[in-house]
Write a protein that holds these residues in place. Structure first.
Motif, PDB file in Angstrom:
ATOM      1  N   ASN A  94     -11.580  -5.968   6.887  1.00 12.50           N
ATOM      2  CA  ASN A  94     -11.339  -7.408   6.817  1.00 12.50           C
ATOM      3  C   ASN A  94     -10.514  -7.803   5.592  1.00 12.50           C
ATOM      4  OD1 ASN A  94     -12.578  -8.225   9.213  1.00 12.50           O
ATOM      5  ND2 ASN A  94     -14.602  -8.334   8.271  1.00 12.50           N
ATOM      6  N   GLN A  95     -10.748  -7.140   4.463  1.00 14.55           N
ATOM      7  CA  GLN A  95      -9.954  -7.412   3.264  1.00 14.55           C
ATOM      8  C   GLN A  95      -8.476  -7.139   3.519  1.00 14.55           C
ATOM      9  OE1 GLN A  95     -11.721  -4.983   0.240  1.00 14.55           O
ATOM     10  NE2 GLN A  95     -13.537  -6.275   0.044  1.00 14.55           N
ATOM     11  N   LEU A  96      -8.193  -6.028   4.165  1.00 15.50           N
ATOM     12  CA  LEU A  96      -6.799  -5.684   4.460  1.00 15.50           C
ATOM     13  C   LEU A  96      -6.199  -6.695   5.430  1.00 15.50           C
ATOM     14  CD1 LEU A  96      -4.352  -3.798   4.348  1.00 15.50           C
ATOM     15  CD2 LEU A  96      -5.401  -2.491   6.214  1.00 15.50           C
ATOM     16  N   ARG A  97      -6.927  -7.042   6.471  1.00 16.35           N
ATOM     17  CA  ARG A  97      -6.402  -7.980   7.461  1.00 16.35           C
ATOM     18  C   ARG A  97      -6.119  -9.350   6.848  1.00 16.35           C
ATOM     19  NH1 ARG A  97     -10.463  -6.177  12.444  1.00 16.35           N
ATOM     20  NH2 ARG A  97      -9.026  -4.639  13.369  1.00 16.35           N
ATOM     21  N   PHE A 134       0.859  -1.192   0.000  1.00 15.34           N
ATOM     22  CA  PHE A 134       0.000   0.000   0.000  1.00 15.34           C
ATOM     23  C   PHE A 134       0.891   1.236   0.000  1.00 15.34           C
ATOM     24  CE2 PHE A 134      -2.343   3.414   2.017  1.00 15.34           C
ATOM     25  CZ  PHE A 134      -3.592   3.330   1.428  1.00 15.34           C
ATOM     26  N   ASN A 135       0.735   2.086  -1.000  1.00 16.80           N
ATOM     27  CA  ASN A 135       1.543   3.307  -1.132  1.00 16.80           C
ATOM     28  C   ASN A 135       0.663   4.386  -1.756  1.00 16.80           C
ATOM     29  OD1 ASN A 135       3.603   5.205  -1.413  1.00 16.80           O
ATOM     30  ND2 ASN A 135       4.272   4.372  -3.371  1.00 16.80           N
ATOM     31  N   TRP A 136      -0.098   5.047  -0.950  1.00 13.28           N
ATOM     32  CA  TRP A 136      -1.088   6.041  -1.388  1.00 13.28           C
ATOM     33  C   TRP A 136      -0.347   7.249  -1.943  1.00 13.28           C
ATOM     34  CZ3 TRP A 136      -5.675   6.081  -2.995  1.00 13.28           C
ATOM     35  CH2 TRP A 136      -6.617   7.084  -2.745  1.00 13.28           C
ATOM     36  N   THR A 139      -3.419   3.647  -5.376  1.00 13.27           N
ATOM     37  CA  THR A 139      -2.466   2.605  -5.010  1.00 13.27           C
ATOM     38  C   THR A 139      -3.129   1.249  -5.212  1.00 13.27           C
ATOM     39  OG1 THR A 139      -0.902   1.810  -3.319  1.00 13.27           O
ATOM     40  CG2 THR A 139      -3.085   2.421  -2.559  1.00 13.27           C
ATOM     41  N   TRP A 140      -2.324   0.221  -5.292  1.00 12.76           N
ATOM     42  CA  TRP A 140      -2.778  -1.168  -5.257  1.00 12.76           C
ATOM     43  C   TRP A 140      -2.198  -1.778  -3.988  1.00 12.76           C
ATOM     44  CZ3 TRP A 140      -2.960   1.600  -9.512  1.00 12.76           C
ATOM     45  CH2 TRP A 140      -3.803   1.250 -10.570  1.00 12.76           C
ATOM     46  N   SER A 141      -2.854  -2.775  -3.440  1.00  6.63           N
ATOM     47  CA  SER A 141      -2.349  -3.483  -2.263  1.00  6.63           C
ATOM     48  C   SER A 141      -2.721  -4.948  -2.439  1.00  6.63           C
ATOM     49  CB  SER A 141      -2.982  -2.915  -0.988  1.00  6.63           C
ATOM     50  OG  SER A 141      -2.533  -3.624   0.158  1.00  6.63           O
ATOM     51  N   ARG A 188      -5.730   5.994   5.497  1.00  5.62           N
ATOM     52  CA  ARG A 188      -4.412   5.961   6.154  1.00  5.62           C
ATOM     53  C   ARG A 188      -4.511   5.338   7.544  1.00  5.62           C
ATOM     54  NH1 ARG A 188      -4.039  11.254   4.034  1.00  5.62           N
ATOM     55  NH2 ARG A 188      -4.415  12.145   6.105  1.00  5.62           N
ATOM     56  N   TYR A 189      -5.551   5.722   8.273  1.00  7.29           N
ATOM     57  CA  TYR A 189      -5.712   5.229   9.644  1.00  7.29           C
ATOM     58  C   TYR A 189      -5.932   3.714   9.649  1.00  7.29           C
ATOM     59  CZ  TYR A 189      -7.210   4.998  14.508  1.00  7.29           C
ATOM     60  OH  TYR A 189      -7.293   4.690  15.841  1.00  7.29           O
ATOM     61  N   ILE A 190      -6.729   3.206   8.729  1.00  6.73           N
ATOM     62  CA  ILE A 190      -6.961   1.764   8.640  1.00  6.73           C
ATOM     63  C   ILE A 190      -5.639   1.020   8.431  1.00  6.73           C
ATOM     64  CG2 ILE A 190      -7.976  -0.065   7.221  1.00  6.73           C
ATOM     65  CD1 ILE A 190     -10.333   1.831   6.680  1.00  6.73           C
ATOM     66  N   HIS A 191      -4.819   1.507   7.502  1.00  2.00           N
ATOM     67  CA  HIS A 191      -3.558   0.817   7.189  1.00  2.00           C
ATOM     68  C   HIS A 191      -2.534   0.937   8.309  1.00  2.00           C
ATOM     69  CE1 HIS A 191      -3.807  -0.676   2.983  1.00  2.00           C
ATOM     70  NE2 HIS A 191      -4.892   0.065   3.014  1.00  2.00           N
ATOM     71  N   GLU A 192      -2.642   1.953   9.132  1.00  2.18           N
ATOM     72  CA  GLU A 192      -1.711   2.118  10.242  1.00  2.18           C
ATOM     73  C   GLU A 192      -2.145   1.360  11.493  1.00  2.18           C
ATOM     74  OE1 GLU A 192      -1.666   6.332  10.632  1.00  2.18           O
ATOM     75  OE2 GLU A 192      -0.347   6.660   8.907  1.00  2.18           O
TER      76      GLU A 192
END
Length: 288
Positions: free
Chosen positions: A231-234, A28-30, A72-74, A188-192
């Motif tokens: 949930n997708q990120l996790r 992830f690189n916004w 970004t893509w992740s 940003r907060y979700i990814h952090e």
């Protein structure tokens, strides 16, 4: 994690930049940049973030992005021995738009440039044909690459199934509107903080919204619920740990923010179609 500015330098002897990335996974690189961009991913799956749009993407994905459009893509980790590939064309605004203005032959492309301000994704047929052209560019000279770029533009223009990504009201300027800034802050907060508890009420308070208003806002801007995106990120992060570490599955569940192993197994099955143990065995080359 801030919205980052990316500086683009053209390829040697070229007016634009061509590049092929080979990666184990896409982090992830916004970020944003003033150039137009075509990004085509192969052997990859995860989430694509373009402006205020968040979607799952799978094999054979391609997007055309206008100037200054955050993206970004992740991705989940690559299959062993099969790296993820990202073909990228980054094209200076002035050069491309002057080309369109100075050549009546290319006038039809103007509509494509306008749509790209919100981001566009393309059909599987267009992506397959574009991937072949991108692959040939690896061994091509500058003039051959330019011809290939025009061929890809024609494919994108002719694609009757292409879809615009960001919402109609999305502001793509560098000085974005208040709603865009709020969504950026939430992403940003979700990814952090995905490893811990992420109550919607707390996230809503960060952007000064009630919980109910926040849920409506997030769903409207992303077409997914807050819980779905978290949930997708996790699960994506859990996949990386399952492949690249020997940590017990229960430990990975805790590390990725799931409150219990049963919930982790249920969500993993939902997104991956198998249980974490089966996923680890497949990527380790062991029989299930």
């Amino acid at each position: 994690m801030k919205l980052m500015f990316e500086k683009i330098l053209p390829s040697e002897n070229s007016s634009w930049r061509y590049w092929l990335y080979k990666l184990d996974n896409i982090e992830f690189n916004w970020h944003y940049h003033p150039e137009y961009e075509i990004a085509l991913t192969l052997n990859s799956q995860g989430q694509r973030y373009v402006g205020d749009n968040i979607e799952n993407y799978h094999e054979l994905d391609m997007a055309f992005l206008g100037p200054h459009l955050p993206h970004t893509w992740s991705s989940s980790p690559a299959v062993i021995g099969k790296p993820q590939k990202v073909f990228v064309a980054q094209i200076p605004v002035r050069w491309l738009e002057n080309l369109m203005l100075s050549m009546p032959d290319l006038a039809d492309f103007k509509s494509l440039l306008e749509l790209s301000r919100r981001g566009i994704k393309f059909s599987e047929d267009t992506v397959k044909k574009s991937a072949k052209i991108f692959a040939k560019m690896q061994q091509a000279n500058a003039s051959q690459r330019f011809i290939g770029l025009l061929e890809i533009f024609q494919l994108m223009l002719d694609d009757k199934d292409k879809q615009v990504l960001s919402s109609n009201g999305y502001n793509v300027s560098v000085t974005s509107d208040a709603s865009t800034d709020k969504l950026d802050k939430v992403i940003r907060y979700i990814h952090e903080n995905y490893t811990g508890k992420l109550p919607a009420a707390k996230v809503a308070s960060l952007i000064h919204m009630s919980t109910n208003h926040f849920h409506r806002f997030f769903k409207q801007r992303t077409e997914q619920t807050f819980t779905e995106v978290v949930n997708q990120l996790r699960i994506s992060k859990a996949c990386s740990l399952l492949i690249n570490s020997q940590r017990p599955i229960a430990t990975i569940s805790d590390t990725c923010g799931f409150n219990n192993i049963a919930n982790f197994n249920r969500r993993f099955l939902q997104f991956k179609g198998m249980r974490p143990k089966e996923f680890r065995q497949i990527y380790a080359g062991k029989p299930v």
